[in-house]
Design a protein around this motif. Structure first.
Motif, PDB file in Angstrom:
ATOM      1  N   ALA A  90     -26.597  -1.629  22.434  1.00  0.00           N
ATOM      2  CA  ALA A  90     -25.509  -2.197  21.630  1.00  0.00           C
ATOM      3  C   ALA A  90     -24.743  -1.075  20.933  1.00  0.00           C
ATOM      4  N   SER A  91     -23.425  -1.216  20.895  1.00  0.00           N
ATOM      5  CA  SER A  91     -22.591  -0.188  20.269  1.00  0.00           C
ATOM      6  C   SER A  91     -22.170  -0.567  18.850  1.00  0.00           C
ATOM      7  N   ILE A  92     -22.150  -1.872  18.568  1.00  0.00           N
ATOM      8  CA  ILE A  92     -21.769  -2.391  17.254  1.00  0.00           C
ATOM      9  C   ILE A  92     -22.877  -3.329  16.796  1.00  0.00           C
ATOM     10  N   VAL A  93     -23.222  -3.287  15.506  1.00  0.00           N
ATOM     11  CA  VAL A  93     -24.194  -4.239  14.987  1.00  0.00           C
ATOM     12  C   VAL A  93     -23.656  -4.841  13.700  1.00  0.00           C
ATOM     13  N   ILE A  94     -23.688  -6.178  13.619  1.00  0.00           N
ATOM     14  CA  ILE A  94     -23.293  -6.903  12.409  1.00  0.00           C
ATOM     15  C   ILE A  94     -24.576  -7.359  11.736  1.00  0.00           C
ATOM     16  N   ALA A  95     -24.829  -6.864  10.526  1.00  0.00           N
ATOM     17  CA  ALA A  95     -26.050  -7.177   9.794  1.00  0.00           C
ATOM     18  C   ALA A  95     -25.706  -7.959   8.541  1.00  0.00           C
ATOM     19  N   GLU A  96     -26.606  -8.870   8.152  1.00  0.00           N
ATOM     20  CA  GLU A  96     -26.300  -9.721   7.011  1.00  0.00           C
ATOM     21  C   GLU A  96     -26.239  -8.949   5.703  1.00  0.00           C
ATOM     22  N   GLY A  97     -27.200  -8.107   5.449  1.00  0.00           N
ATOM     23  CA  GLY A  97     -27.234  -7.414   4.167  1.00  0.00           C
ATOM     24  C   GLY A  97     -28.293  -6.331   4.153  1.00  0.00           C
ATOM     25  N   PRO A  98     -28.702  -5.867   2.978  1.00  0.00           N
ATOM     26  CA  PRO A  98     -29.625  -4.737   2.872  1.00  0.00           C
ATOM     27  C   PRO A  98     -30.943  -4.909   3.604  1.00  0.00           C
ATOM     28  N   LEU A  99     -31.519  -6.120   3.577  1.00  0.00           N
ATOM     29  CA  LEU A  99     -32.806  -6.314   4.246  1.00  0.00           C
ATOM     30  C   LEU A  99     -32.694  -6.058   5.746  1.00  0.00           C
ATOM     31  N   GLN A 100     -31.616  -6.527   6.349  1.00  0.00           N
ATOM     32  CA  GLN A 100     -31.413  -6.304   7.771  1.00  0.00           C
ATOM     33  C   GLN A 100     -31.010  -4.848   8.047  1.00  0.00           C
ATOM     34  N   ILE A 101     -30.138  -4.307   7.197  1.00  0.00           N
ATOM     35  CA  ILE A 101     -29.703  -2.918   7.398  1.00  0.00           C
ATOM     36  C   ILE A 101     -30.896  -1.971   7.339  1.00  0.00           C
ATOM     37  N   ARG A 102     -31.803  -2.214   6.411  1.00  0.00           N
ATOM     38  CA  ARG A 102     -32.978  -1.353   6.277  1.00  0.00           C
ATOM     39  C   ARG A 102     -33.797  -1.335   7.567  1.00  0.00           C
ATOM     40  N   SER A 103     -33.835  -2.461   8.275  1.00  0.00           N
ATOM     41  CA  SER A 103     -34.597  -2.539   9.518  1.00  0.00           C
ATOM     42  C   SER A 103     -33.930  -1.795  10.665  1.00  0.00           C
ATOM     43  N   TYR A 119     -21.617  -4.947   7.611  1.00  0.00           N
ATOM     44  CA  TYR A 119     -22.548  -5.734   6.812  1.00  0.00           C
ATOM     45  C   TYR A 119     -21.804  -6.851   6.097  1.00  0.00           C
ATOM     46  N   ILE A 120     -22.406  -8.045   6.128  1.00  0.00           N
ATOM     47  CA  ILE A 120     -21.718  -9.248   5.659  1.00  0.00           C
ATOM     48  C   ILE A 120     -21.708  -9.326   4.140  1.00  0.00           C
ATOM     49  N   GLU A 121     -22.880  -9.216   3.522  1.00  0.00           N
ATOM     50  CA  GLU A 121     -22.909  -9.273   2.066  1.00  0.00           C
ATOM     51  C   GLU A 121     -24.239  -8.736   1.569  1.00  0.00           C
ATOM     52  N   ASP A 122     -24.333  -8.534   0.276  1.00  0.00           N
ATOM     53  CA  ASP A 122     -25.552  -7.983  -0.305  1.00  0.00           C
ATOM     54  C   ASP A 122     -26.547  -9.084  -0.643  1.00  0.00           C
ATOM     55  N   ARG A 123     -27.050  -9.773   0.364  1.00  0.00           N
ATOM     56  CA  ARG A 123     -28.096 -10.771   0.142  1.00  0.00           C
ATOM     57  C   ARG A 123     -29.423 -10.044   0.266  1.00  0.00           C
ATOM     58  N   ARG A 149     -23.344   6.205   6.261  1.00  0.00           N
ATOM     59  CA  ARG A 149     -22.305   5.461   5.536  1.00  0.00           C
ATOM     60  C   ARG A 149     -20.921   5.624   6.135  1.00  0.00           C
ATOM     61  N   GLY A 150     -20.729   6.665   6.900  1.00  0.00           N
ATOM     62  CA  GLY A 150     -19.421   6.850   7.536  1.00  0.00           C
ATOM     63  C   GLY A 150     -19.131   5.852   8.637  1.00  0.00           C
ATOM     64  N   ILE A 151     -20.183   5.200   9.178  1.00  0.00           N
ATOM     65  CA  ILE A 151     -19.963   4.219  10.249  1.00  0.00           C
ATOM     66  C   ILE A 151     -20.136   2.794   9.747  1.00  0.00           C
ATOM     67  N   ALA A 152     -20.392   2.624   8.445  1.00  0.00           N
ATOM     68  CA  ALA A 152     -20.628   1.289   7.882  1.00  0.00           C
ATOM     69  C   ALA A 152     -19.376   0.766   7.188  1.00  0.00           C
ATOM     70  N   ILE A 153     -19.165  -0.543   7.284  1.00  0.00           N
ATOM     71  CA  ILE A 153     -17.999  -1.169   6.658  1.00  0.00           C
ATOM     72  C   ILE A 153     -18.344  -2.616   6.311  1.00  0.00           C
ATOM     73  N   ARG A 154     -17.811  -3.096   5.208  1.00  0.00           N
ATOM     74  CA  ARG A 154     -18.035  -4.489   4.823  1.00  0.00           C
ATOM     75  C   ARG A 154     -17.306  -5.429   5.786  1.00  0.00           C
ATOM     76  N   TYR A 155     -17.875  -6.597   5.956  1.00  0.00           N
ATOM     77  CA  TYR A 155     -17.352  -7.583   6.906  1.00  0.00           C
ATOM     78  C   TYR A 155     -15.901  -7.955   6.606  1.00  0.00           C
ATOM     79  N   GLU A 156     -15.604  -8.268   5.346  1.00  0.00           N
ATOM     80  CA  GLU A 156     -14.247  -8.692   5.005  1.00  0.00           C
ATOM     81  C   GLU A 156     -13.251  -7.548   5.182  1.00  0.00           C
ATOM     82  N   ALA A 157     -13.676  -6.318   4.919  1.00  0.00           N
ATOM     83  CA  ALA A 157     -12.800  -5.167   5.146  1.00  0.00           C
ATOM     84  C   ALA A 157     -12.544  -4.986   6.638  1.00  0.00           C
TER      85      ALA A 157
END
Length: 210
Positions: A90-103, A119-123, A149-157
């Motif tokens: 996979a080249s792109i990953v959409i993660a819900e929040g910190p718990l998923q990002i950490r994994s 990342y969708i939100e800080d749940r 952090r250079g490749i991460a962006i919030r979902y709404e952004a």
């Protein structure tokens, strides 16, 4: 029926509706962002999240872009996440929040194929065990290594970026939509791994002849 409710989600003490028109616009914006990020037809985009409005927005956007959705169950372990991302490339990953990002960072860095994390939100509150207090919340700063952090962006952004990108990629997006074939692979759903490492089951678009 563009003005009718297509999706309902609970926000605090009320239900919030997303109309068919809003869903279409948000998915098109996401598709525009994916194309702007260089996602090609047949490429793999992973979703690592609970069931929610954004999940189906992403799924439709990935189909619009001619890509394939790779589904990751929301609470699988880090080793399984790493295996799925590596196996699917996979080249792109959409993660819900910190718990998923950490994994995503079981080995310290995400698989080399990943070039964008959305990342969708800080749940970030882990689920409490019965009779136990809720564990401390995980912050995004804790979950996301500084080097990533250079490749991460919030979902709404990312949505906003995609809406602007449609001015450049609108024609290409429409071309991809109309050239979709019922036999094209649209999803890769991984097995639970009870007989070994999870294996990707490839699902095609529903055929009109079926």
């Amino acid at each position: 029926h563009p003005a009718k409710a297509a999706l309902l989600e609970r926000r605090k003490d009320a239900w919030k509706a997303t109309t068919w028109k809003e869903w279409d616009e948000r998915s098109r914006s996401l598709a525009g962002a994916l194309i702007d990020d260089g996602v090609a037809p047949g490429e793999h985009v992973a979703i690592f999240s609970y069931s929610r409005r954004e999940w189906v927005e992403v799924d439709v956007a990935v189909m619009m872009a001619g890509a394939r959705t790779v589904t990751i169950y929301h609470n699988v372990g880090r080793e399984t996440v790493e295996h799925i991302l590596t196996d699917s490339a996979a080249s792109i990953v959409i993660a819900e929040g910190p718990l998923q990002i950490r994994s995503l960072f079981a080995g310290g860095t995400p698989p080399p194929s990943i070039r964008r994390i959305i990342y969708i939100e800080d749940r970030g509150t882990p689920i409490a065990r019965p009779g136990q207090p809720a564990p401390r919340e995980v912050t995004l700063d804790e979950a996301l290594p500084e080097a990533a952090r250079g490749i991460a962006i919030r979902y709404e952004a990312y949505l906003e970026r995609g809406a602007q990108a449609l001015a450049r990629h609108g024609v290409e997006l429409e071309r991809r939509i109309v050239t979709l074939d019922p036999e094209d692979i649209t999803k890769i759903v991984y097995t639970s791994g009870t007989t070994g490492k999870p294996k990707g089951a490839m699902l095609a678009h529903p055929s009109s002849a079926a």
